[in-house]
Design a protein around this motif. Sequence first.
Motif, PDB file in Angstrom:
ATOM      1  N   LYS A 102      41.285  27.440  37.717  1.00 20.34           N
ATOM      2  CA  LYS A 102      40.314  28.375  38.298  1.00 20.34           C
ATOM      3  C   LYS A 102      38.973  28.394  37.582  1.00 20.34           C
ATOM      4  CE  LYS A 102      42.054  31.956  41.060  1.00 20.34           C
ATOM      5  NZ  LYS A 102      43.212  32.836  41.209  1.00 20.34           N
ATOM      6  N   GLY A 103      38.959  27.926  36.346  1.00 18.14           N
ATOM      7  CA  GLY A 103      37.716  27.995  35.586  1.00 18.14           C
ATOM      8  C   GLY A 103      37.075  26.636  35.361  1.00 18.14           C
ATOM      9  N   THR A 127      25.659  38.324  23.658  1.00 12.87           N
ATOM     10  CA  THR A 127      25.702  39.774  23.905  1.00 12.87           C
ATOM     11  C   THR A 127      27.137  40.240  24.112  1.00 12.87           C
ATOM     12  OG1 THR A 127      25.499  39.724  26.338  1.00 12.87           O
ATOM     13  CG2 THR A 127      23.455  39.592  25.084  1.00 12.87           C
ATOM     14  N   ILE A 128      27.953  39.416  24.723  1.00 11.24           N
ATOM     15  CA  ILE A 128      29.338  39.804  25.016  1.00 11.24           C
ATOM     16  C   ILE A 128      30.170  39.801  23.719  1.00 11.24           C
ATOM     17  CG2 ILE A 128      31.389  39.248  26.389  1.00 11.24           C
ATOM     18  CD1 ILE A 128      29.327  37.841  28.357  1.00 11.24           C
ATOM     19  N   GLU A 161      18.007  39.771  21.869  1.00  9.23           N
ATOM     20  CA  GLU A 161      18.604  41.090  22.120  1.00  9.23           C
ATOM     21  C   GLU A 161      19.905  41.233  21.337  1.00  9.23           C
ATOM     22  OE1 GLU A 161      19.128  42.421  26.143  1.00  9.23           O
ATOM     23  OE2 GLU A 161      17.148  41.769  26.778  1.00  9.23           O
ATOM     24  N   THR A 322      43.640  34.864  44.658  1.00  7.51           N
ATOM     25  CA  THR A 322      44.268  35.737  43.659  1.00  7.51           C
ATOM     26  C   THR A 322      43.302  36.070  42.525  1.00  7.51           C
ATOM     27  OG1 THR A 322      45.114  33.902  42.325  1.00  7.51           O
ATOM     28  CG2 THR A 322      46.545  34.705  44.096  1.00  7.51           C
ATOM     29  N   ASP A 323      43.557  37.227  41.906  1.00  9.54           N
ATOM     30  CA  ASP A 323      42.962  37.581  40.621  1.00  9.54           C
ATOM     31  C   ASP A 323      41.460  37.840  40.597  1.00  9.54           C
ATOM     32  OD1 ASP A 323      45.072  37.973  38.853  1.00  9.54           O
ATOM     33  OD2 ASP A 323      45.463  35.822  38.801  1.00  9.54           O
ATOM     34  N   VAL A 324      40.891  38.200  41.768  1.00  8.37           N
ATOM     35  CA  VAL A 324      39.533  38.766  41.709  1.00  8.37           C
ATOM     36  C   VAL A 324      39.636  40.147  41.057  1.00  8.37           C
ATOM     37  CG1 VAL A 324      37.606  39.688  43.061  1.00  8.37           C
ATOM     38  CG2 VAL A 324      38.681  37.516  43.712  1.00  8.37           C
ATOM     39  N   TRP A 325      40.641  40.921  41.522  1.00  7.16           N
ATOM     40  CA  TRP A 325      40.847  42.283  41.026  1.00  7.16           C
ATOM     41  C   TRP A 325      42.072  42.347  40.119  1.00  7.16           C
ATOM     42  CZ3 TRP A 325      36.448  44.083  42.327  1.00  7.16           C
ATOM     43  CH2 TRP A 325      35.904  43.932  43.609  1.00  7.16           C
TER      44      TRP A 325
ATOM     45  N   GLN B  61      20.441  43.365  28.728  1.00  3.98           N
ATOM     46  CA  GLN B  61      21.485  42.334  28.623  1.00  3.98           C
ATOM     47  C   GLN B  61      22.442  42.661  27.488  1.00  3.98           C
ATOM     48  OE1 GLN B  61      20.335  38.067  29.410  1.00  3.98           O
ATOM     49  NE2 GLN B  61      18.369  38.865  28.759  1.00  3.98           N
ATOM     50  N   GLY B  65      26.260  43.383  27.974  1.00  6.71           N
ATOM     51  CA  GLY B  65      27.107  42.400  27.285  1.00  6.71           C
ATOM     52  C   GLY B  65      28.059  43.097  26.326  1.00  6.71           C
ATOM     53  N   MET B  68      30.688  44.852  28.242  1.00 13.20           N
ATOM     54  CA  MET B  68      31.668  43.898  28.777  1.00 13.20           C
ATOM     55  C   MET B  68      32.640  43.438  27.695  1.00 13.20           C
ATOM     56  SD  MET B  68      31.020  40.191  30.563  1.00 13.20           S
ATOM     57  CE  MET B  68      32.352  38.960  30.548  1.00 13.20           C
ATOM     58  N   ASP B  92      22.400  38.437  35.126  1.00 17.93           N
ATOM     59  CA  ASP B  92      23.346  37.400  34.701  1.00 17.93           C
ATOM     60  C   ASP B  92      24.632  38.039  34.184  1.00 17.93           C
ATOM     61  OD1 ASP B  92      24.531  34.990  33.763  1.00 17.93           O
ATOM     62  OD2 ASP B  92      23.841  35.504  31.755  1.00 17.93           O
ATOM     63  N   ILE B  93      24.457  39.071  33.351  1.00 19.77           N
ATOM     64  CA  ILE B  93      25.645  39.719  32.782  1.00 19.77           C
ATOM     65  C   ILE B  93      26.460  40.376  33.903  1.00 19.77           C
ATOM     66  CG2 ILE B  93      26.478  41.354  31.051  1.00 19.77           C
ATOM     67  CD1 ILE B  93      24.847  39.134  29.786  1.00 19.77           C
ATOM     68  N   ASN B  96      27.180  37.103  36.941  1.00 18.84           N
ATOM     69  CA  ASN B  96      27.880  35.893  36.478  1.00 18.84           C
ATOM     70  C   ASN B  96      29.010  36.195  35.513  1.00 18.84           C
ATOM     71  OD1 ASN B  96      26.452  33.830  37.843  1.00 18.84           O
ATOM     72  ND2 ASN B  96      24.758  34.042  36.406  1.00 18.84           N
ATOM     73  N   GLN B  97      28.819  37.190  34.668  1.00 11.77           N
ATOM     74  CA  GLN B  97      29.811  37.413  33.608  1.00 11.77           C
ATOM     75  C   GLN B  97      30.811  38.510  33.984  1.00 11.77           C
ATOM     76  OE1 GLN B  97      29.420  34.981  31.730  1.00 11.77           O
ATOM     77  NE2 GLN B  97      27.270  34.504  31.923  1.00 11.77           N
ATOM     78  N   THR B 101      34.482  36.890  35.371  1.00 17.89           N
ATOM     79  CA  THR B 101      35.322  36.485  34.245  1.00 17.89           C
ATOM     80  C   THR B 101      36.816  36.676  34.519  1.00 17.89           C
ATOM     81  OG1 THR B 101      33.580  36.666  32.623  1.00 17.89           O
ATOM     82  CG2 THR B 101      35.807  37.002  31.815  1.00 17.89           C
ATOM     83  N   ARG B 102      37.161  37.744  35.229  1.00 20.49           N
ATOM     84  CA  ARG B 102      38.590  37.927  35.528  1.00 20.49           C
ATOM     85  C   ARG B 102      39.119  36.757  36.346  1.00 20.49           C
ATOM     86  NH1 ARG B 102      43.057  39.571  37.873  1.00 20.49           N
ATOM     87  NH2 ARG B 102      44.227  40.818  36.389  1.00 20.49           N
ATOM     88  N   TYR B 103      38.383  36.393  37.372  1.00 22.01           N
ATOM     89  CA  TYR B 103      38.824  35.309  38.259  1.00 22.01           C
ATOM     90  C   TYR B 103      38.878  33.974  37.509  1.00 22.01           C
ATOM     91  CZ  TYR B 103      39.087  32.514  42.558  1.00 22.01           C
ATOM     92  OH  TYR B 103      39.475  31.650  43.559  1.00 22.01           O
ATOM     93  N   MET B 104      37.795  33.672  36.804  1.00 21.03           N
ATOM     94  CA  MET B 104      37.723  32.374  36.119  1.00 21.03           C
ATOM     95  C   MET B 104      38.794  32.229  35.046  1.00 21.03           C
ATOM     96  SD  MET B 104      33.692  31.386  35.773  1.00 21.03           S
ATOM     97  CE  MET B 104      33.315  32.591  34.523  1.00 21.03           C
ATOM     98  N   GLY B 142      34.047  40.624  42.948  1.00 18.02           N
ATOM     99  CA  GLY B 142      34.468  41.075  41.614  1.00 18.02           C
ATOM    100  C   GLY B 142      33.838  42.373  41.162  1.00 18.02           C
ATOM    101  N   LEU B 143      32.920  42.922  41.957  1.00 21.68           N
ATOM    102  CA  LEU B 143      32.293  44.192  41.591  1.00 21.68           C
ATOM    103  C   LEU B 143      32.673  45.268  42.595  1.00 21.68           C
ATOM    104  CD1 LEU B 143      28.632  42.981  40.887  1.00 21.68           C
ATOM    105  CD2 LEU B 143      30.438  43.396  39.188  1.00 21.68           C
TER     106      LEU B 143
END
Lengths: 334, 327
Positions: A102-103, A127-128, A161, A322-325, B61, B65, B68, B92-93, B96-97, B101-104, B142-143
Motif C-alpha cells: 500500500k505504501g 515537524t512530525i 519551523e 481497506t484502512d482509510v479509517w 507546519q 506536524g 500528528m 502538506d501536513i 499528504n501526511q 499515513t494510516r492508509y499508506m 482520510g479526513l
Amino acid sequence: MVDKLNDDIGEEKRLQLWEMMLKLRLVEKKAYDLFLQNLIKGTSHLALGQEAIAGAFGVALKQGDYTFCTYRGHAHTLARGSSIEGVLGELMGRQCGLMKGKGGSMHLTDVEKGVMGSYAIIGAHLTIANGTALASKYNKTNEVSVCFFGDGTTNIGAFHEALNMAKIWNLPIVFVCENNLYMEYTPIHEVTAVEHPAADRAGAYDLDKIIVDGNDADEMLRTAEKAISKAREGKGPSLIEAKTYRHSGHSRADPGKYRPDEEVKDWMENKDPIKNYRAKLLDFNINEKIISEIEEKVKDQVEKATEISMASPIPEIKEIYTDVWANGGSEWHN
Amino acid sequence: MAQLTYRSSVSLAIAQSMRKDQKVFFIGEDVGAAGGVFKATVGLLEEFGKERVMDAPISEQAILGAAMGAAMTGLRPIAEIMFSDFLAVCWDIVANQIAKTRYMSDGQINIPLVIRTANGGGSKFGAQHSQSLENWSMMIPGLKVVAPSCPSDVLGLMDSAVKDPDPVIFYEHKSLYAFKEEIEQTDISIPIGEANTLHEGKDITIIGLALMAQRAKEAALILKDKHDINAKVIDLRSLVPLDLQTIKKSVIETGHVLTVEENPRLCGWGAEISSLISEHCFKNLKGPVTRVTTPHVPLPSADILEDNTIPSVELIVNEVIKKLKGE
C-alpha cells in the motif's frame, strides 16, 4: 593509524556495525537488480554509499526509539531491524511487504520496530518527528526521536519551523542531515547561501555546529551516541550534518551524469564506507575469517529474503478499499 | 439550564475532553495566555497548565506536524489553526501526511487528532481571513470534516471528534461565536455523521452547514409565516462522513432540493450532494437541485460587498419561492 589500546568502540560493536552496513549495502544492490529485472516498479531512491549513517544510528538506538526517514529510506528501515523480505516485498508490491503493497518504496513503515514512516514530501517529517519527541516529553518517558533528511531539505520552510520548535521546547530529538552534496540533480552549494547547509544554520536555533564524516562509520557511531545520550538525558535537540555521497543517481530514472567522473571515482574508490570499514576491522586485528563469515551470512540472508519476497502473493484487489479509517474501511457516507 | 455562547462552548468542550482524558492536550498560536484571538480558549491554560496548553510559534507546519507525531504515539492532540485560511501554509501536513499515513502504512498508524479552526465570513476581514474551506478538506480521503452550527453541537461534536480514532477537521464559524443557546446538559456527545433537522417541512429540502444552516432555518421560519411554504432544513453537521440517508429520506418526501453553501461555486460541497441526489433519488425529483453559493470570487471586504457575496436569509427565501412558485 588506529589506537588499539584506547578503543572506545570495541570488537563486538564494530562487528555489529559491519554486519548492519553490509546488510544495507547488499539489500540496496538487490533492489537495483530487481529493478533491472522489472520486478520492482515505480521509482526508488537508493542509499548506496551512505550506509554508515543509517547503520551507526541503527546500532546506537534502543528498542522503543522512533525514527523518521525520507523516500531514500530502505537503509534506515532495515537499520532498525525490519525484515529484509518486508522491505523487498514492499518494493515488489507483495503481501509480505511491510505495508502489503500500500505504501511502496518511498513510504516504508514498521511501527513495531520504531520506523514511524518514510516521507516523500521534503521537510514534512522533521515537524512530525517533533511530535513523537513531544509525546516522550509529555509522557515523561525517555525514548529518543531521530529524523534523517537530505541536504536539499535545509532550504525548505518546514526544516526551520521544526528546528525552532524542537529548541524552544527542548525536545528529545536528533536531526540528521545526510549531505550527499547534491540536491537531486543540482550541486547543493549552487542553491544554498551557506557552505554547510545544515551546520551553518544550527546557530540560528542556538544549536551546536556539528559536522561529521558520514562515511567514517566509527566517527558516525560516536556522533550518534553522543547526540542520542544528550536527548535521552533531557538536554534537548541536536542537528548533525554528515557528509556523504550517493554511489548511484538520485532515483531510478537518474544515471547521475551531472557529477564529474573524477569526483565519483574518488568517493567510490577512496571513501566507500564499507570498503574502508573492512580495512579498519583488519587494522584492529579482527580475524578476517570472522569478517568473511559475516559477509557470507548476510549474502545468504539477502538471497533467502529475496526468494521469500518473490514467492509471496500479490495483494488482493479488495485491499484498495481497506484502512482509510481506523474501522478498517473507506466508507464516507451511510 | 445555562445560556452558553458558541464561543464559550468551544473552551468548555475542550476542557471537558481534557478533564476526561489525560492524553488530550491543546496546541496553537495565542491559545494559552491570550485565550485565543477569538477568546474561544479562555481559561484553559489556567486550568491545565503549560504542559497541556501549549502556546506555539507562528509555524503552522510545525504545529500540525507535532500534533500528528504525538497522535501517532496514541496521544490525542487538539491543534488550533487560527484562521482556516492558514491551512494553506500547512496543507502538506494535512493533505499528504495526516490524511494518508494510516492508509499508506496499511493501518499500522492511527492519527487521532482534532484540528480546530475559525472558518467563514461575516467579519469583513477580506479574502484571506474569511474563507469557508470545508470543501478543501472534504475531497481528501482520510479526513473527517465537521462544522457545528450551534453551541450544543460544538459540545457534542467536539466530544466525538476528540474520541475519534481518525483525524477530524473541526470548522468553527466566526460569525457564530456570539450565537447563544440555552443548554441543559453540557457533557454531551453527538456522533459524527448524523445530520440534524433544524426545521420540519415537506415542501422542499434545504441543506446547509454551520452559518448557512442557521440562515436556512431563519429562511424556513419566514417561508412558513409569510409564504405558506414548509421547508425541511437539514444541518449536515459533517461532510465526511456524510449522512446521505437523512438527505435521501427528505428528498423522497419533498422532491425539491436547495443547498446553501458559503464557499465559492466551483467544486463546493453542494455539487457532491447534488450528484448524490441525482444518483440516488432521480425519480423523486420534481426539478433540478438548486445550489446557492457565493459567486466564484474571492471574498471582498467592504460591508456591502461581503454582505452581498455570502448567501443571506433573504436570498434563500427568494430562491425557494422562485423554485416552488416560479416567481
